[in-house]
Enzyme design. Sequence first.
Site, PDB file in Angstrom:
ATOM      1  CB  THR A  76       0.783  -3.544   6.392  1.00  0.00           C
ATOM      2  OG1 THR A  76      -0.530  -3.571   5.835  1.00  0.00           O
ATOM      3  CG2 THR A  76       1.384  -2.162   6.258  1.00  0.00           C
ATOM      4  CG  ASP A  77      -2.383  -7.382   3.936  1.00  0.00           C
ATOM      5  OD1 ASP A  77      -2.676  -6.567   4.835  1.00  0.00           O
ATOM      6  OD2 ASP A  77      -3.047  -7.494   2.888  1.00  0.00           O
ATOM      7  CB  THR A 104      -0.930  -0.024   1.235  1.00  0.00           C
ATOM      8  OG1 THR A 104      -1.823  -1.122   1.058  1.00  0.00           O
ATOM      9  CG2 THR A 104      -1.734   1.241   1.393  1.00  0.00           C
ATOM     10  CB  SER A 159       2.804  -7.977   1.338  1.00  0.00           C
ATOM     11  OG  SER A 159       1.761  -7.845   2.272  1.00  0.00           O
TER      12      SER A 159
HETATM   13  N1  ASP Z   1      -2.723  -5.560   0.860  1.00  0.00           N
HETATM   14  C1  ASP Z   1      -1.654  -4.641   1.152  1.00  0.00           C
HETATM   15  C2  ASP Z   1      -0.344  -5.415   1.170  1.00  0.00           C
HETATM   16  O1  ASP Z   1      -0.050  -6.092   2.084  1.00  0.00           O
HETATM   17  C3  ASP Z   1      -1.907  -3.980   2.447  1.00  0.00           C
HETATM   18  C4  ASP Z   1      -0.862  -2.996   2.888  1.00  0.00           C
HETATM   19  O2  ASP Z   1       0.207  -2.853   2.332  1.00  0.00           O
HETATM   20  O3  ASP Z   1      -1.160  -2.279   3.861  1.00  0.00           O
HETATM   21  O4  ASP Z   1       0.382  -5.343   0.239  1.00  0.00           O
END
Ligand code: ASP
Length: 322
Positions: A94-95, A17, A61
């Site tokens: 973040t995932d 993200t 991710s």
């Molecule tokens: N779906 C995203 C990821 O993990 C969420 C994020 O980056 O906050 O790539």
Amino acid sequence: MSAPMLKKCVVLATGGTIAGWADDPSQAAYQAASQPVNAVLGDLSPGTMVWETEQVAQVDSSAMTPALWLRLQARLRHWLAQPDVAGVIVTHGTDTLEETAFFLHHTLPTQGKPVVLTGAMRAANHPQADGPDNLRAARDWVAQAPAAGVWVVMAGQAHHPHWVQKVQTSPASAAFSSGPAGPFAHWQSDAGVWSLASPTPMAPPPQHLRDAPWPTTDAWPWVALVWSYVGAEGREVDALMAGANPPRAWVVAATGSGTLAPLLQEALQRAHQRGAPVWRTSRCVWGQGEDWVEPNWAPICALPPVKARMALQLTLMGQEGG
Ligand code: ASP
């Protein structure tokens, strides 16, 4: 007299993200992993260092893989070996950020330098984008190097890869937490200064992880993850063990301190008797499990389920040659 050479702060981008973009920034929907690393950095000053950037991957991710980990690890090794590199920032979704951090923590020699993973909960063109501040904090961590090794920097806190978990999906609140261990350090955004929190003594990694091998293949052993819950019968355990290529091992997210629903326990014992190691972890967010809780043929691993699963994979690769 020639000017002293500025150290490099390397940014390895993998997507997420922090590199996301919304067609309509007033709406929640956005496309992760769509901005190149230099756009993600924008006009952020490198401070007392100079930037060096590399796009290692461009994924949400949830699509991270062991193969990408090996590529990232190789690029980290490359950069960390250079004397003019102060440290490396890895931008990441973040995932699964905590899994990548855990993997690197246990397998990457960091040459006494900081490696900081960071991300964002809001896309790059969101009016309250958090990526720029997280990058500033990560840059300051590299410049000040309060500690070497692998760290997760999010929302003004630095977390140890062993403890940190994404615990919120709302961008409005701190998404990452280290639970009872607490964050390792806090960042003062106005002064750009990191200060260590009253340090909680770190439990050393289990011996098998300290000796974790450097995986050379992305064909990691299949370790299946199953949960215990009211009425769990372990049917999936029996079904997979009856298949042509059964899992090499099992991790079970047990209830409380390591208890298992009786039928699930029987199914896992059958798998164990067929030679598949079984590790227990706790499904409680900050649960660690207790060694004295039966069954003792399924040892407790005091890590969250996905990290326990990776720890068992690394352990098997260490025993069998990775
Ligand atoms: N779906 C995203 C990821 O993990 C969420 C994020 O980056 O906050 O790539």
